[in-house]
Write a protein that holds these residues in place. Structure first.
Motif: not given
Length: 446
Positions: A25, A27-29, A31, A37-39, A85, A88, A205
């Motif tokens: 989980s 951040l993948n803004e 997605e 993000g999907q996760s 969340d 990474p 990161e």
């Protein structure tokens, strides 16, 4: 004190923790149309599914920013402020176990989020389940609020506070015991400068992590290696790439880490003429308290300022330095901003405020703090006082909320690091403390 935990509760807790850790989980803004993000969307939905199976009523924000699970009755609302969340995983070769596969060995559980904040959040949840199993009823509504953007901009809680009921009292299980009653102000900034034809660097990161590695690739590799040797900085070399090695820490503890980006800048500064590199090497240096820029900034309630260069971008078009500051509760934020802007301007850098969170303070003699401290001391025989912190937890998003556990004094702190792990028995001890605490704050006598 009644003992609420059972072996079944502990077993169920571990299984749920394994499940929740398995979601990467990060951040993948944007997605798939999700905010973060999907996760992150998937882990939020899964957490709410787990809470429903335990008997909670649930709600998820239609846009996916947050969700909550609630049980109990009454006008007052006791909030447990959690986040799903995580930062990474970083370089997977630095991990001894898969970061998103909870691994149990030698009494420890390993995996991203077991300490920050999936492990503690679930410990608090199963503490309430233990109360329910023991027949406790609640005279307050207990609401677990699940944020999804804590490691970046807290947009989840901003939306929650726009739309939802605020807490009467509460805590965030996202810090250390015994209790954090004051949190420094959090300021995240970007300094923008010119690009470079000589340098192409992308390092760092999350804002809230002291960077562990920073690499340079190019024809200055031999000269850079010589400079790093001269300054006794640790590095790795492959072909025309030099990677400076640091020691990662949470930004609130930046002075305890080693900043790879700053060391890279210090190695490059004698070799290139670039204002962004000069600023980091000359104006900042390895002082992670900001005293080289502002003089000593400290106060009695919350300690010393923390200054972390967390990210660096240099390309042909532009340069950008990303900085995370943890400001003592009595310090003048506006004055610090003016001083940093003026110094940056001398290096042809433009100041931009990226995010700011005001400090937190709940009086030590408040009913909330008194109750939580009493439970902690009775359960541990530890007379340590409540503390202030440079960390930023969701507790500061509402009044009359504090950070409460789940890391015990002297325990290994591995949040935001490779091989994040925690002692399973410590999670059980935290669960026991949370059960007694919630019983005293919201439970009916049985």
């Amino acid at each position: 004190m009644k003992q609420f935990l059972t072996e079944e509760i502990k077993s169920d807790y571990l299984e749920s923790l394994k499940t929740i850790v398995s979601y990467p989980s990060v951040l993948n803004e944007g997605e798939n149309g999700t905010p973060f993000g999907q996760s992150i969307q998937n882990v939020l939905e899964k957490m709410l599914e787990i809470t429903r199976s335990l008997g909670f009523k649930t709600y998820i924000d239609p846009k996916g920013y947050y969700g909550y699970a609630e049980i109990g009755q009454g006008e007052e609302l006791l909030a447990v402020l959690c986040h799903l969340d995580v930062v990474p995983a970083g370089d997977l070769s630095d991990w001894e176990t898969p970061p998103f596969e909870a691994t149990i060995k030698d009494g420890w559980i390993h995996g991203r989020g077991v300490q920050d904040d999936k492990g503690p959040s679930l410990a608090a949840l199963y503490a309430v389940k233990a109360l329910m199993d023991a027949g406790v009823t609640f005279n307050k509504r207990i609401r677990f609020i699940y944020g999804t953007d804590e490691e970046t901009l807290w947009r989840c809680m901003a939306r929650y506070n726009e739309l939802e009921e605020t807490a009467t009292l509460g805590f965030a299980p996202d810090s250390s015991f015994p209790l954090t009653y004051a949190e420094k102000g959090l300021l995240q900034v970007k300094l923008h400068g010119s690009g470079s034809q000589e340098l192409a660097i992308e390092a760092g990161e999350a804002f809230n992590v002291v960077p562990a590695k920073a690499s340079y690739t190019g024809n200055l590799a031999d000269s850079l290696e010589a400079e790093l040797k001269k300054q006794s900085f640790e590095y790795e070399r492959t072909a025309d790439t030099v990677t400076v090695i640091g020691v990662p820490k949470h930004s609130k503890d930046a002075a305890e880490g080693v900043n790879a980006i700053v060391r890279l800048a210090m190695g490059l500064n004698p070799l290139v003429q670039h204002s962004t590199i000069q600023f980091m090497a000359e104006a900042v240096g390895e002082d992670a308290t900001g005293s080289s820029l502002f003089g000593e900034i400290s106060d009695e309630p919350s300690g010393t300022l923390s200054f972390n260069v967390s990210g660096l971008t240099i390309n042909q078009d532009e340069s950008e330095i990303r900085i995370d500051l943890r400001i003592p509760v009595l310090a003048d934020k506006d004055k610090l901003v003016r001083e940093l802007s003026q110094i940056a301007e001398k290096y042809q850098l433009r100041y931009e405020e990226f995010d700011y969170l005001a400090p937190l303070y709940v009086p030590l003699d408040s009913e909330l703090v008194s109750t939580l401290m009493a439970v902690y001391k009775e359960k541990t025989n530890d007379d340590s006082p409540a503390v202030s912190s440079g960390g930023a937890t969701f507790a500061r998003t509402m009044s009359n909320c504090v950070a409460f556990g789940a890391l015990f004094p002297g325990a290994l702190q591995t949040e935001h690091q490779a091989n994040e792990r925690t002692v399973i028995d410590d999670l059980y001890k935290a669960m026991d403390i949370y059960a007694e605490t919630i019983y005293r704050l919201a439970g009916e006598v049985i």
